[in-house]
Enzyme design. Structure first.
Site, PDB file in Angstrom:
ATOM      1  N   GLY A 296     -14.143   4.082  -5.080  1.00 28.59           N
ATOM      2  CA  GLY A 296     -13.189   3.461  -5.989  1.00 28.59           C
ATOM      3  C   GLY A 296     -13.912   2.566  -6.972  1.00 28.59           C
ATOM      4  CB  CYS A 363      -1.328 -26.265  -7.703  1.00 29.97           C
ATOM      5  SG  CYS A 363      -0.437 -26.470  -9.248  1.00 29.97           S
TER       6      CYS A 363
HETATM    7  N1  LLP Z   1     -11.879   4.739   1.425  1.00 25.28           N
HETATM    8  C1  LLP Z   1     -11.282   3.892   2.261  1.00 25.28           C
HETATM    9  C2  LLP Z   1     -10.729   4.378   3.521  1.00 25.28           C
HETATM   10  C3  LLP Z   1     -11.193   2.524   1.914  1.00 25.28           C
HETATM   11  O1  LLP Z   1     -10.606   1.681   2.755  1.00 25.28           O
HETATM   12  C4  LLP Z   1     -11.743   2.070   0.693  1.00 25.28           C
HETATM   13  C5  LLP Z   1     -11.670   0.671   0.311  1.00 25.28           C
HETATM   14  C6  LLP Z   1     -12.348   3.026  -0.156  1.00 25.28           C
HETATM   15  C7  LLP Z   1     -12.411   4.353   0.244  1.00 25.28           C
HETATM   16  C8  LLP Z   1     -12.929   2.652  -1.491  1.00 25.28           C
HETATM   17  O2  LLP Z   1     -13.954   1.730  -1.384  1.00 25.28           O
HETATM   18  P1  LLP Z   1     -14.840   1.377  -2.676  1.00 25.28           P
HETATM   19  O3  LLP Z   1     -15.595   2.618  -3.074  1.00 25.28           O
HETATM   20  O4  LLP Z   1     -13.933   0.944  -3.738  1.00 25.28           O
HETATM   21  O5  LLP Z   1     -15.740   0.308  -2.222  1.00 25.28           O
HETATM   22  N2  LLP Z   1     -10.523  -5.702  -2.388  1.00 25.28           N
HETATM   23  C9  LLP Z   1     -11.932  -5.649  -2.028  1.00 25.28           C
HETATM   24  C10 LLP Z   1     -12.355  -4.246  -1.650  1.00 25.28           C
HETATM   25  C11 LLP Z   1     -11.508  -3.644  -0.562  1.00 25.28           C
HETATM   26  C12 LLP Z   1     -11.889  -2.227  -0.226  1.00 25.28           C
HETATM   27  C13 LLP Z   1     -10.909  -1.609   0.704  1.00 25.28           C
HETATM   28  N3  LLP Z   1     -11.162  -0.238   1.042  1.00 25.28           N
HETATM   29  C14 LLP Z   1     -12.767  -6.220  -3.158  1.00 25.28           C
HETATM   30  O6  LLP Z   1     -12.197  -6.654  -4.162  1.00 25.28           O
HETATM   31  O7  LLP Z   1     -13.984  -6.288  -3.055  1.00 25.28           O
END
Ligand code: LLP
Length: 438
Positions: A296, A363
């Protein structure tokens, strides 16, 4: 100033270095900061701030680069949670990516944006019966099951509607991804996946359940991973499991290698898609498997910016208060995340720097975008771009403090348009009712 913690001089990239490391950004004497071919001041003038801006060309180029690194090795399923705007999903669809979804809502978004059902994988620890039924009716490619309890649910739902679910078992490889604790998912103590020791027996059990066709193994060890070592460790465990399963007579045709490829927020080098491709090939290349990944952040993170204006400075200019806040971009508050901050005007991007805290108006002390950041002087009215906010930015925002959600603009080369209107204040309470008994 005596009661304030001393500011430390941090060894962080300069404004010029941040821009130089990002090919989609450039600084021009008259136009200021430009994303692809569009001066960002123009968007801020037209739409006001705070405002999100996404670079379509940047997203497209990143998808093409990732796909080319993985060509002949693995398919790409974009993790919709990183940025689920329909226009972003359409770029992914047009670029040949499938989708990794974690809710019925994400599934329908992906479908609405034109991603074919047979390119969609459904992940997540708590899929409901309704969501499973929706996925099966749509005929999606694969459901990644995370527990024995969920396998029983999938079997019940599938048989009740006369479908067969193609299921991969998401294993928990008990590998430390070496990232922030809040985004680590592959350690035994995390809620995700099936414990490695239980996986082989559960796979064999799944094969006996009506309505289920076990097709493979899945894993996802965490997010913002910058080296291949944790991937190699996790893949080795998965490969060993697949060999065990095959020796048991089970059919295993697919391996979902997860997401997590990290990007450089400061001056750390981002993860290399080629290195990931090499790790996948080394572990699974000779195993006759259909391979896939679900990134992602890497695809969309660098392509998004949050533009904000300086409301005022206070405390002898130590605090720069901007009109964006933690409700818009929660990553600094939630993960202590570091995001580059670059002035929009060329004149604001040069000159002597001082160490400032860039904060929002909410806040809470955690409403801080940067602490002790070396920035040129930013007077009230100056505008800044918060960088690398295309992933886990707008999707994680709220209306805390009754702050309407900002507009979103999309740039593509030298053209741009609004892809989401700014919420009005009336939108904030549109769904609320005050009961008669009050
Ligand atoms: N597949 C699964 C099963 C996942 O849980 C996730 C992300 C992805 C793929 C994609 O991961 P990426 O390639 O984007 O790292 N909100 C957090 C990141 C949470 C990721 C959750 N799962 C942040 O802002 O760093």
């Amino acid at each position: 100033m005596a009661n304030l913690a001393p500011l430390s001089s941090a060894d962080e990239p300069t404004v010029a270095a941040l821009i130089a490391a990002r090919p989609h950004l450039s600084m021009h004497a008259f136009d200021g900061l430009v994303l692809e071919g569009v001066p960002l001041a123009h968007i801020a003038d037209t739409l006001g701030t705070p405002v999100w801006v996404y670079g379509a060309g940047t997203m497209r180029a990143r998808l093409a680069a990732l796909k080319s690194a993985l060509a002949g090795i693995a398919e790409v399923h974009y993790a919709v949670k990183a940025n689920d705007h329909l226009a972003v999903l359409k770029i992914m669809a047009q670029g040949g990516a499938g989708a990794d979804v974690v809710s019925g809502g994400e599934l329908l978004r992906a479908r609405k944006a034109g991603i074919a059902a047979d390119h969609i994988v459904f992940s997540g620890v708590g899929k409901t019966r309704d969501e499973l039924a929706l996925a099966l009716r749509e005929g999606i490619f694969q459901i990644n099951a995370e527990s024995g309890e969920e396998l029983a649910m999938i079997s019940a739902v599938a048989t009740s509607i006369g479908r067969t679910a193609r299921v991969a078992l998401r294993i928990n490889p008990d590998v430390d991804a070496g990232t922030h604790a809040k985004i680590t998912t592959g350690k035994a103590e995390n809620k995700f996946g099936i414990q490695y020791a239980d996986a082989a027996a559960l796979y064999a059990h799944a094969a006996t359940l009506p309505g289920i066709e076990p097709v493979g193994i899945a894993l996802h060890i965490g997010s913002q991973i910058l080296t291949t070592a944790p991937y190699r460790a996790a893949f080795a465990r998965a490969a060993e499991l697949i060999r065990t399963l095959r020796a048991m007579g089970q059919t295993v045709t697919r391996m979902d290698c997860g997401g997590g490829i990290g990007i450089g927020y400061a001056d750390e080098p981002g993860a290399s898609p080629a290195a990931l491709a090499g790790a996948i090939r080394a572990a699974f290349g000779a195993m006759d498997l259909q391979l896939m990944v679900e990134p992602g952040r890497w695809l969309v993170g660098p392509a998004g910016l949050l533009l904000a204006s300086v409301v005022l400075t206070k405390g002898d200019e130590r605090f720069v208060v901007i009109d964006a806040a933690m409700n818009d971009l929660i990553r600094p508050a939630m993960y202590d995340a570091w995001h580059g901050i670059v002035p929009l005007a060329a004149g604001n991007a040069v000159g002597a720097t001082t160490l400032v805290d860039v904060v929002g108006p909410i806040c809470e002390s955690s409403d801080t975008f940067a602490k002790a950041r070396a920035l040129p002087r930013l007077p009230a009215g100056a505008r800044v771009a918060i960088l690398d906010a295309g992933a886990y930015g707008a999707v994680m925002s709220s209306t805390y403090n009754a702050r309407p959600q900002p507009a979103i603009a999309m740039v593509d080369g030298d053209r741009w348009t609004v892809i989401r209107q700014r919420q009005t204040l009336e939108d904030l309470w549109a769904g609320e009712t005050v009961p008669d008994f009050l």
